[in-house]
Design a protein around this motif. Structure first.
Motif, mmCIF file in Angstrom:
data_model
loop_
_atom_site.group_PDB
_atom_site.id
_atom_site.type_symbol
_atom_site.label_atom_id
_atom_site.label_comp_id
_atom_site.label_asym_id
_atom_site.label_seq_id
_atom_site.Cartn_x
_atom_site.Cartn_y
_atom_site.Cartn_z
ATOM 1 N N LEU A 206 -8.237 -10.832 2.554
ATOM 2 C CA LEU A 206 -7.482 -10.641 2.463
ATOM 3 C C LEU A 206 -6.306 -11.390 1.181
ATOM 4 O O LEU A 206 -5.526 -10.646 0.431
ATOM 5 N N VAL A 207 -6.987 -12.121 0.541
ATOM 6 C CA VAL A 207 -6.295 -12.542 -0.869
ATOM 7 C C VAL A 207 -6.585 -11.594 -2.096
ATOM 8 O O VAL A 207 -5.217 -11.315 -2.627
ATOM 9 N N GLU A 208 -8.389 -10.907 -1.523
ATOM 10 C CA GLU A 208 -8.168 -10.187 -2.969
ATOM 11 C C GLU A 208 -7.261 -8.931 -2.739
ATOM 12 O O GLU A 208 -7.307 -8.294 -4.082
ATOM 13 N N GLU A 209 -6.893 -8.641 -1.757
ATOM 14 C CA GLU A 209 -6.078 -7.063 -1.166
ATOM 15 C C GLU A 209 -4.928 -7.706 -1.798
ATOM 16 O O GLU A 209 -4.939 -6.623 -2.465
ATOM 17 N N ARG B 106 0.717 -3.892 -5.229
ATOM 18 C CA ARG B 106 1.703 -4.123 -5.790
ATOM 19 C C ARG B 106 2.828 -4.110 -4.770
ATOM 20 O O ARG B 106 2.780 -2.587 -3.866
ATOM 21 N N PRO B 107 3.722 -4.773 -4.014
ATOM 22 C CA PRO B 107 4.388 -4.072 -3.155
ATOM 23 C C PRO B 107 5.050 -3.396 -3.842
ATOM 24 O O PRO B 107 5.956 -2.796 -4.691
ATOM 25 N N LEU C 271 10.331 -0.002 -7.097
ATOM 26 C CA LEU C 271 11.376 0.508 -7.651
ATOM 27 C C LEU C 271 12.709 -0.388 -8.333
ATOM 28 O O LEU C 271 13.186 -0.028 -9.004
ATOM 29 N N LEU C 272 12.097 -2.114 -8.468
ATOM 30 C CA LEU C 272 13.010 -2.856 -10.283
ATOM 31 C C LEU C 272 12.624 -2.281 -10.857
ATOM 32 O O LEU C 272 13.562 -2.339 -11.739
ATOM 33 N N THR C 273 10.944 -1.544 -11.621
ATOM 34 C CA THR C 273 10.190 -1.344 -12.411
ATOM 35 C C THR C 273 11.808 -0.294 -12.081
ATOM 36 O O THR C 273 11.632 0.724 -14.099
#
Length: 82
Positions: free
Chosen positions: A57-60, A65-66, A71-73
């Protein structure tokens, strides 16, 4: 399988208080036997263990990217063109 003990599961669950374990209770790998003695049977090994699932789960999470980040980019590029 037999015996009883107090087991520190804080590394996996975050719970600070040790949990009492007795015959037929599940014991999570990567936990620490604090008091008593007991025998147990490994029912999950390798990639089936809770620790392996946490690592996966941590690796995934690190590799993704959320949706809000894209959107912010895009918003940043629109507001602050180079």
């Amino acid at each position: 399988m037999e015996g009883s003990s107090s087991v520190d599961e804080s590394m996996v669950t975050g719970e600070a208080i040790p949990v009492e374990k007795k015959a037929r209770d599940n014991v999570i790998g990567a936990t620490i036997n604090k008091t008593g003695t007991f025998k147990f049977k490994a029912t999950k090994v390798g990639k089936e263990t809770m620790l392996a699932q946490i690592i996966k789960l941590v690796e995934e999470a690190q590799g993704s990217r959320p949706p809000i980040a894209a959107l912010l980019t895009s918003l940043r590029a629109t507001l602050f063109p180079r």
